[in-house]
Design a protein around this motif. Structure first.
Motif, PDB file in Angstrom:
ATOM      1  N   GLY A 343       0.809  -1.213   0.000  1.00  0.00           N
ATOM      2  CA  GLY A 343       0.000   0.000   0.000  1.00  0.00           C
ATOM      3  C   GLY A 343       0.842   1.262   0.000  1.00  0.00           C
ATOM      4  O   GLY A 343       0.535   2.226  -0.718  1.00  0.00           O
ATOM      5  N   LEU A 344       1.914   1.278   0.803  1.00  0.00           N
ATOM      6  CA  LEU A 344       2.770   2.464   0.866  1.00  0.00           C
ATOM      7  C   LEU A 344       3.520   2.691  -0.434  1.00  0.00           C
ATOM      8  O   LEU A 344       3.739   3.836  -0.842  1.00  0.00           O
ATOM      9  N   VAL A 345       3.905   1.617  -1.104  1.00  0.00           N
ATOM     10  CA  VAL A 345       4.562   1.769  -2.409  1.00  0.00           C
ATOM     11  C   VAL A 345       3.586   2.342  -3.425  1.00  0.00           C
ATOM     12  O   VAL A 345       3.942   3.214  -4.230  1.00  0.00           O
ATOM     13  N   GLY A 346       2.340   1.892  -3.416  1.00  0.00           N
ATOM     14  CA  GLY A 346       1.343   2.460  -4.312  1.00  0.00           C
ATOM     15  C   GLY A 346       1.085   3.921  -4.015  1.00  0.00           C
ATOM     16  O   GLY A 346       0.908   4.743  -4.925  1.00  0.00           O
ATOM     17  N   TYR A 351       1.941  10.500  -3.347  1.00  0.00           N
ATOM     18  CA  TYR A 351       2.074  11.121  -2.019  1.00  0.00           C
ATOM     19  C   TYR A 351       3.365  10.633  -1.365  1.00  0.00           C
ATOM     20  O   TYR A 351       3.334   9.865  -0.403  1.00  0.00           O
ATOM     21  N   ARG A 352       4.479  11.071  -1.914  1.00  0.00           N
ATOM     22  CA  ARG A 352       5.770  10.545  -1.463  1.00  0.00           C
ATOM     23  C   ARG A 352       6.048  10.866  -0.006  1.00  0.00           C
ATOM     24  O   ARG A 352       6.533  10.023   0.741  1.00  0.00           O
ATOM     25  N   VAL A 353       5.767  12.088   0.398  1.00  0.00           N
ATOM     26  CA  VAL A 353       6.062  12.491   1.776  1.00  0.00           C
ATOM     27  C   VAL A 353       5.197  11.699   2.756  1.00  0.00           C
ATOM     28  O   VAL A 353       5.695  11.175   3.769  1.00  0.00           O
ATOM     29  N   VAL A 354       3.912  11.580   2.446  1.00  0.00           N
ATOM     30  CA  VAL A 354       3.004  10.834   3.332  1.00  0.00           C
ATOM     31  C   VAL A 354       3.437   9.379   3.424  1.00  0.00           C
ATOM     32  O   VAL A 354       3.470   8.785   4.518  1.00  0.00           O
ATOM     33  N   LEU A 358       4.660   7.569   6.916  1.00  0.00           N
ATOM     34  CA  LEU A 358       3.972   6.385   7.434  1.00  0.00           C
ATOM     35  C   LEU A 358       4.934   5.214   7.579  1.00  0.00           C
ATOM     36  O   LEU A 358       4.868   4.451   8.565  1.00  0.00           O
ATOM     37  N   PHE A 359       5.822   5.052   6.611  1.00  0.00           N
ATOM     38  CA  PHE A 359       6.800   3.963   6.691  1.00  0.00           C
ATOM     39  C   PHE A 359       7.691   4.129   7.920  1.00  0.00           C
ATOM     40  O   PHE A 359       7.914   3.173   8.677  1.00  0.00           O
TER      41      PHE A 359
END
Length: 513
Positions: A343-346, A351-354, A358-359
């Motif tokens: 999900g974070l890769v998608g 939304y690179r910063v978000v 989150l990571f």
């Protein structure tokens, strides 16, 4: 060397670093907790012959495969705390490596890196990769079976993937009964493929699929006799307290479970918004993966089902009867870091910063969980420092000062098996069992952990100091400091000649009158 070859080498190098990190966090401080009751039970039963292991596990709460594996391992490497926990650590590292390959095949290189990092640091998997129990091995088997199922769905003409699936599920079912929940998720996935309007894939009704499952059933038939006997005598098993740790479900069971997977505790106040952030985020990401999944065979659906169905089904059952326990569905927890990573890769594309924040936040939560793990402060399972429960110190002191006619009595049943482990066996070791005075029945039912003591119960239990055989000259009394020693009932004929505290343990020496 061309650019493609350099990129490939770089990819392998990053994966190798992640696997090394996974090994490091699992072997770090692996001997810090003392070998507690369940681990000591594992060692004791695994030290028996394969035939005896098969018999005794048929009367306990778990199937025999893990104990058979540990039996072979002990034969090669001995019974030190490091040795008996190493198979679990190896299984934990192998699970990380397998998931990296799986995410790389299903999604992308970037997703495999992020998933590898999150899973390498995943506190729940690290916690049970450091314990001489079956959960890490079961997780490896079920994760491998899930991957094999996906490979067979993609290349159904290659029956070897289906056969591999069957073999791994057989191994999982012979390792833990709750592996059946993973099989339920797999069946549900194939049913969805059959009913999906744009797929209509008939795997679930195909002859090969039924043949693979027939293999599983036939291979499990030898154990069904033991399982049926256990179910028939379930009341005897329950009477031993062998199921008391399972609990009824409630409103906070599932969110608590998610927090314990990622942080090994759930002390966040239930009325604060923070408590719901992680569970809701996971559910939202999982939902998005289901919606945006454009792969031919809906592999994201398989991952989501694998991660959530076992937990949810067990939760529903626990609303009716005590059945829930986090470590029993640890295998499904492995999918949660993978879902987050994908999900974070998608999200990273727009939304690179978000995504980066989150990571980092998830990694920080996991690092906090690892800190709790290494300090034995988590709320998942049982883990206490060897510096607080100083069993090696106690039994080393006893062995150096033991005389002819001495015996050792452990004043609490929870610590007796640990005493057997550190004593090197049950020779000269006794369990204090005051209920022997209360009724005529002295022998347990033979089910639960007591199956190992059933034949020798009368030879290794005592009810009070005054009933000692005349051959006993001195008693080393080991109990939990300091309260339990004051509950020992005897008339005072035996004289206390030494008291030696050992952290939370209390060792006292009594002289015969």
């Amino acid at each position: 060397m061309n650019d493609f070859a350099r990129d490939k080498i770089g990819c392998y190098a990053v994966w190798l670093l992640i696997i090394v990190m996974a090994a490091a966090v699992r072997f770090y401080a692996i001997t810090e907790p003392y070998v507690w009751h369940d681990e000591a039970f594992s060692v004791w039963i695994s030290s028996l012959s394969p035939e005896a292991i098969w018999f005794h596990t048929g009367r306990d709460v778990h199937p025999p495969l893990y104990y058979l594996v540990l039996h072979g391992w002990i034969e090669l490497f001995g019974k030190t705390a490091f040795s008996i926990r190493t198979p679990s650590a190896i299984a934990g590292v192998a699970t990380v490596a397998l998931c990296i390959v799986m995410v790389r095949k299903w999604v992308s290189y970037r997703a495999s890196i992020m998933a590898g990092v999150l899973l390498a640091l995943f506190p729940m998997l690290v916690r049970f990769s450091q314990e001489a129990r079956m959960y890490a091995l079961e997780t490896l088997f079920i994760t491998g079976a899930t991957f094999a199922l996906a490979c067979w769905v993609e290349r159904s003409e290659r029956y070897r993937y289906g056969v591999l699936y069957a073999v791994l599920m057989i191994a999982a079912l012979y390792t833990h009964y709750y592996a059946i929940l993973a099989a339920l998720a797999h069946w549900l996935y194939l049913v969805i493929l059959r009913l999906h309007p744009s797929i209509r894939a008939g795997y679930v009704t195909s002859l090969p699929w039924w043949c693979f499952n027939l293999m599983i059933v036939v291979a499990y038939v030898p154990w069904l006799f033991s399982l049926v006997d256990l179910l028939v005598n379930y009341s005897k098993l329950k009477a031993t307290g062998a199921t008391t740790w399972m609990y009824m479900g409630n409103t906070y069971t599932l969110p608590d479970t998610v927090w314990r997977f990622f942080m090994l505790k759930s002390d966040v106040a239930v009325f604060t918004p923070v408590y719901w952030v992680l569970p809701i985020t996971l559910v939202l990401i999982a939902g998005c993966l289901l919606v945006v999944d454009r792969t031919q065979y809906k592999l994201a659906t398989l991952l989501v089902l694998f991660s959530f169905v076992p937990m949810f089904v067990l939760f529903v059952v626990s609303l009716i009867m005590p059945a829930f326990y986090e470590r029993y569905v640890m295998f499904s927890a492995v999918g949660l870091p993978l879902i987050l990573a994908i999900g974070l890769v998608g999200m990273h594309r727009e939304y690179r910063v978000v995504s980066a924040v989150l990571f980092v936040a998830v990694v920080c939560v996991e690092l906090f969980g690892l800190k709790l793990n290494y300090s034995q402060k988590g709320q998942v399972g049982y883990s206490e420092s060897i510096h607080e429960f100083r069993f090696p110190e106690v039994f080393d002191y006893i062995s150096r000062h033991r005389q002819e006619g001495d015996i050792v009595v452990v004043g609490a049943g929870h610590y007796y098996f640990s005493g057997v482990f550190y004593n090197g066996g049950d020779s000269g070791l006794y369990l204090y069992w005051p209920s022997l005075n209360k009724n005529g029945s002295t022998r347990p039912s033979g089910y639960g952990a007591g199956t190992l003591m059933y034949d020798t119960w009368d030879d290794h239990t005592i009810s009070d100091l005054d009933s000692m055989p005349s051959s006993v000259k001195r008693v080393w009394w080991l109990s939990v400091a300091p309260s339990e020693i004051h509950r020992i009932q005897y008339s005072g004929q035996w004289r206390e000649v030494e008291a030696r505290p050992a952290g939370k343990l209390d060792l006292r020496l009594y002289q015969a009158p």
